[in-house]
Design a protein around this motif. Structure first.
Motif, PDB file in Angstrom:
ATOM      1  N   PHE A 227      -6.055  10.667  -2.645  1.00 56.66           N
ATOM      2  CA  PHE A 227      -6.718   9.418  -2.999  1.00 56.66           C
ATOM      3  C   PHE A 227      -5.949   8.681  -4.108  1.00 56.66           C
ATOM      4  O   PHE A 227      -5.928   7.444  -4.156  1.00 56.66           O
ATOM      5  CB  PHE A 227      -8.141   9.679  -3.490  1.00 56.66           C
ATOM      6  N   ALA A 228      -5.311   9.459  -4.973  1.00 58.33           N
ATOM      7  CA  ALA A 228      -4.598   8.868  -6.090  1.00 58.33           C
ATOM      8  C   ALA A 228      -3.264   8.236  -5.679  1.00 58.33           C
ATOM      9  O   ALA A 228      -2.643   7.542  -6.467  1.00 58.33           O
ATOM     10  CB  ALA A 228      -4.370   9.913  -7.186  1.00 58.33           C
ATOM     11  N   GLY A 229      -2.830   8.551  -4.459  1.00 58.02           N
ATOM     12  CA  GLY A 229      -1.679   7.799  -3.992  1.00 58.02           C
ATOM     13  C   GLY A 229      -0.435   8.512  -3.636  1.00 58.02           C
ATOM     14  O   GLY A 229       0.582   7.863  -3.429  1.00 58.02           O
TER      15      GLY A 229
ATOM     16  N   LEU B 294       8.282   2.352   3.045  1.00 57.23           N
ATOM     17  CA  LEU B 294       7.868   1.194   3.824  1.00 57.23           C
ATOM     18  C   LEU B 294       6.617   0.566   3.244  1.00 57.23           C
ATOM     19  O   LEU B 294       6.455  -0.651   3.254  1.00 57.23           O
ATOM     20  CB  LEU B 294       7.644   1.601   5.279  1.00 57.23           C
ATOM     21  N   MET B 295       5.706   1.370   2.706  1.00 55.52           N
ATOM     22  CA  MET B 295       4.501   0.799   2.114  1.00 55.52           C
ATOM     23  C   MET B 295       4.850   0.015   0.859  1.00 55.52           C
ATOM     24  O   MET B 295       4.222  -0.998   0.546  1.00 55.52           O
ATOM     25  CB  MET B 295       3.482   1.896   1.806  1.00 55.52           C
ATOM     26  N   LEU B 296       5.860   0.459   0.130  1.00 59.42           N
ATOM     27  CA  LEU B 296       6.302  -0.317  -1.026  1.00 59.42           C
ATOM     28  C   LEU B 296       6.878  -1.648  -0.578  1.00 59.42           C
ATOM     29  O   LEU B 296       6.663  -2.695  -1.202  1.00 59.42           O
ATOM     30  CB  LEU B 296       7.347   0.477  -1.821  1.00 59.42           C
TER      31      LEU B 296
ATOM     32  N   LYS C   9      -5.308   1.214   4.548  1.00 58.89           N
ATOM     33  CA  LYS C   9      -3.944   1.259   4.030  1.00 58.89           C
ATOM     34  C   LYS C   9      -3.290  -0.124   4.079  1.00 58.89           C
ATOM     35  O   LYS C   9      -2.676  -0.584   3.119  1.00 58.89           O
ATOM     36  CB  LYS C   9      -3.117   2.259   4.838  1.00 58.89           C
ATOM     37  N   PHE C  10      -3.477  -0.811   5.214  1.00 57.12           N
ATOM     38  CA  PHE C  10      -2.891  -2.138   5.347  1.00 57.12           C
ATOM     39  C   PHE C  10      -3.680  -3.197   4.588  1.00 57.12           C
ATOM     40  O   PHE C  10      -3.107  -4.153   4.066  1.00 57.12           O
ATOM     41  CB  PHE C  10      -2.780  -2.505   6.830  1.00 57.12           C
ATOM     42  N   ALA C  11      -4.998  -3.027   4.517  1.00 57.28           N
ATOM     43  CA  ALA C  11      -5.811  -3.981   3.756  1.00 57.28           C
ATOM     44  C   ALA C  11      -5.451  -3.920   2.274  1.00 57.28           C
ATOM     45  O   ALA C  11      -5.311  -4.954   1.610  1.00 57.28           O
ATOM     46  CB  ALA C  11      -7.293  -3.677   3.958  1.00 57.28           C
TER      47      ALA C  11
ATOM     48  N   PRO D 123      -6.661   3.904   1.280  1.00 54.81           N
ATOM     49  CA  PRO D 123      -5.319   3.963   1.873  1.00 54.81           C
ATOM     50  C   PRO D 123      -4.796   5.383   2.050  1.00 54.81           C
ATOM     51  O   PRO D 123      -3.971   5.639   2.919  1.00 54.81           O
ATOM     52  CB  PRO D 123      -4.462   3.180   0.868  1.00 54.81           C
ATOM     53  N   GLY D 124      -5.288   6.312   1.239  1.00 55.42           N
ATOM     54  CA  GLY D 124      -4.787   7.678   1.306  1.00 55.42           C
ATOM     55  C   GLY D 124      -5.282   8.471   2.495  1.00 55.42           C
ATOM     56  O   GLY D 124      -4.739   9.538   2.788  1.00 55.42           O
ATOM     57  N   TRP D 125      -6.304   7.961   3.190  1.00 56.65           N
ATOM     58  CA  TRP D 125      -6.894   8.789   4.242  1.00 56.65           C
ATOM     59  C   TRP D 125      -5.950   9.010   5.417  1.00 56.65           C
ATOM     60  O   TRP D 125      -5.927  10.093   6.011  1.00 56.65           O
ATOM     61  CB  TRP D 125      -8.205   8.198   4.738  1.00 56.65           C
TER      62      TRP D 125
END
Length: 429
Positions: free
Chosen positions: A427-429, A14-16, A106-108, A386-388
Motif C-alpha cells: 500500500f505504501a508504494g 513506466l508508472m513514473l 493505479k491509473f486513476a 494503486p498497490g493492489w
C-alpha cells in the motif's frame, strides 16, 4: 482469459513515466475538437463485450456521429497493464479503454485518465454497481465508470443432494456444514469423493467470510489504506475457512489456488458435490462430462445469519477515457451509449452483471446465473489503491496467510500479522 480480478504487474519505471506525463491532473482537454472526419479508437478486452453488442453499438454510434469511424481493437489480458501504461503516457493514446477493476486505481492515481465526476449522471450513475464505482474513483473523483462484473457462488450437484436427503440448498453457514455432513455420510465410502472442493489459497472465497463477519482487508482514510487482517472479525472469517475446509474432506492442496489444478476439471470428474466458482466454470467442467449441466445448479455463498447471503468479492471491468485522448467529446458520447440500458441489458443476457443497470432479469432464466445475481446485491471490492494490482500479480499475502494457517506452520496471530505487514508495504508504494 477472465481472471477475476484481472490484474498483471506494471513496472515502476513506466508508472513514473505516467505520473510525469499526466498533464494538468486528469481534467478535460480544453482544445476544440478538430473539424472533418475523425477516428474513435476503442480498446476492449478479449472475452468481455459480446460481438453482437459491439457490432450494434458501433453501427449506431457511427450513424449518429457522421464523419466518425470507430476503430475497435480487442486487447489481451496478458501484459495489458504494461501496454496501457505505455499507451496512456504516449501522444497517440486510445480514446476509450477497458480497465480491470483492480487496475483502475493505479491509473486513476497516476492521473492519466480523464476526470468524469461532473458527467457521471450522464452515464446512469444512479444504477452503478457500488464495487465497480469504488474501484474507478480516486481522491473523491471518478475516473472510470462501471462496465460489467461477476461474482462467485456455490455450484452443486442436484442429484447428489437428493440422494443424501438434502431437500433444499443451504441458506446459512450451519446448513452448509450440515449438508456436507450428509453428503459425506452418503458418499464417503468412495475414496475419491469430495463434498466440497476448496483449495487452500482461494482467497476470493475467504473474503466472503471476512466480510460476513464484519471485517475487511484494510481500513481506509482518504487515499490511505491500512491492513486490518488482524482484527477479530477478519480472524473469525479465517477460522471459518479452516473449519469449512476440514469439514469438507477436500483433497485440494493447501498451498495452491483454484487454478492449480483448475478446479473446473476436478468438478468435471464427477466425484465432487460442490465448489465455490464463477458461473461459467460449469460449462468448462461439462466439456468432458456433458451430463453435469443438467445435474448441477447453484446457490449464493451463505451467511452466518440464516436466510442471508454472504457479501462477495465482485470482479469486473471499468471504462475510462485517457487524459491524452484527442477525441474527448466523442469518447463521452460513446460512454453514454455503452452505459445505456439498451446495451447494458445485453450483459445480463450472456451471464454477466451489468455495471450501469440494475436490470438483471435476463439472469433469472438460468439457475446458476440467478444465484450470481442474488449474491451480486451484496458485492464488494478490494481496496481501491494503486498497490493492489501488484499484490495480486506478485506474492499475494492473502494466499501466503491461508497456507501458513491451514498447514499449521504459523498461528493465526502470526499469519495475519505477516500478511498485514506485506499488505502495508504494498500500500505504501
Amino acid at each position: 482469459m477472465r481472471t477475476w480480478s484481472k490484474s498483471v504487474a506494471g513496472t515502476a519505471a513506466l508508472m513514473l513515466a505516467l505520473t510525469g506525463c499526466a498533464g494538468s491532473g486528469g481534467t478535460d482537454q480544453a482544445a476544440a475538437p478538430p473539424a472533418g472526419p475523425r477516428t474513435l479508437t476503442v480498446w476492449l478486452m478479449n472475452g468481455s463485450a459480446p460481438d453482437k453488442l459491439t457490432e450494434a453499438l458501433h453501427k449506431e454510434f457511427q450513424e449518429t456521429h457522421k464523419d466518425v469511424t470507430v476503430k475497435f481493437e480487442v486487447q489481451q489480458w496478458n501484459g495489458i497493464q504494461d501496454k496501457l501504461t505505455t499507451a496512456l503516457a504516449g501522444n497517440d493514446a486510445p480514446d476509450i479503454v477497458e480497465i480491470g477493476n483492480t487496475q483502475a486505481p493505479k491509473f486513476a492515481a497516476a492521473k492519466v485518465l480523464t476526470d468524469l465526476t461532473a458527467e457521471a449522471s450522464e452515464f446512469n450513475k444512479d444504477q452503478w454497481l457500488t464495487s465497480l464505482k469504488d474501484s474507478g474513483s480516486w481522491d473523491g473523483k471518478q475516473y472510470a465508470v462501471p462496465f460489467y462484473a461477476a461474482n462467485r457462488l456455490v455450484l452443486y450437484r442436484k442429484d447428489m443432494f437428493e440422494q443424501a436427503g438434502i431437500a433444499a440448498p443451504p441458506t446459512s453457514r450451519q446448513e452448509w456444514l450440515d449438508a456436507i455432513t450428509k453428503l459425506r455420510a452418503k458418499f464417503g465410502s468412495d475414496p475419491d469423493f469430495q463434498a466440497l472442493y476448496l483449495p487452500g489459497q482461494n482467497w476470493y472465497t475467504l473474503l466472503s467470510f471476512i466480510y460476513d463477519e464484519g471485517g475487511d482487508i484494510a481500513k481506509r482514510d482518504g487515499t490511505k489504506f491500512t491492513a486490518s487482517l488482524d482484527t477479530p472479525e477478519a480472524k473469525a472469517g479465517l477460522e471459518f475457512y479452516k473449519k469449512l475446509q476440514e469439514a469438507s474432506g477436500t483433497k485440494a492442496p493447501k498451498d495452491t489456488d483454484e487454478q492449480t489444478p483448475e478446479q473446473a476439471g476436478i468438478y468435471g470428474q464427477g466425484k465432487v458435490a460442490m465448489m465455490v466458482a464463477l458461473p461459467w466454470e460449469l460449462a468448462t467442467a461439462a466439456k468432458g462430462n456433458p451430463d453435469l449441466t443438467a445435474k448441477s445448479s447453484a446457490f449464493p455463498i451463505p451467511s452466518r445469519k440464516a436466510g442471508a447471503t454472504a457479501p462477495v468479492f465482485q470482479g469486473g471491468s471499468n471504462l475510462a477515457i485517457p487524459f491524452k485522448s484527442k477525441n474527448q467529446d466523442l469518447a463521452k458520447d460513446y460512454l453514454k451509449l455503452m452505459t445505456s440500458a439498451k446495451y447494458q441489458s445485453q450483459f445480463a443476457g450472456v451471464g454477466m452483471i451489468p455495471g450501469t443497470s440494475t436490470d438483471v432479469a435476463a439472469l433469472e432464466a438460468d439457475p446458476v446465473n440467478a444465484a450470481m445475481a442474488k449474491a451480486s446485491r451484496n458485492g464488494r471490492a478490494v481496496p481501491a489503491t494503486p498497490g493492489w494490482a501488484t499484490i495480486e500479480a506478485g506474492q499475494n499475502p492473502l494466499k501466503d496467510m491461508l497456507t501458513a494457517f491451514l498447514t499449521g506452520s504459523k498461528s493465526i496471530d502470526a499469519a495475519t500479522a505477516d500478511a498485514n505487514a506485506a499488505l502495508n508495504k504494498a500500500f505504501a508504494g
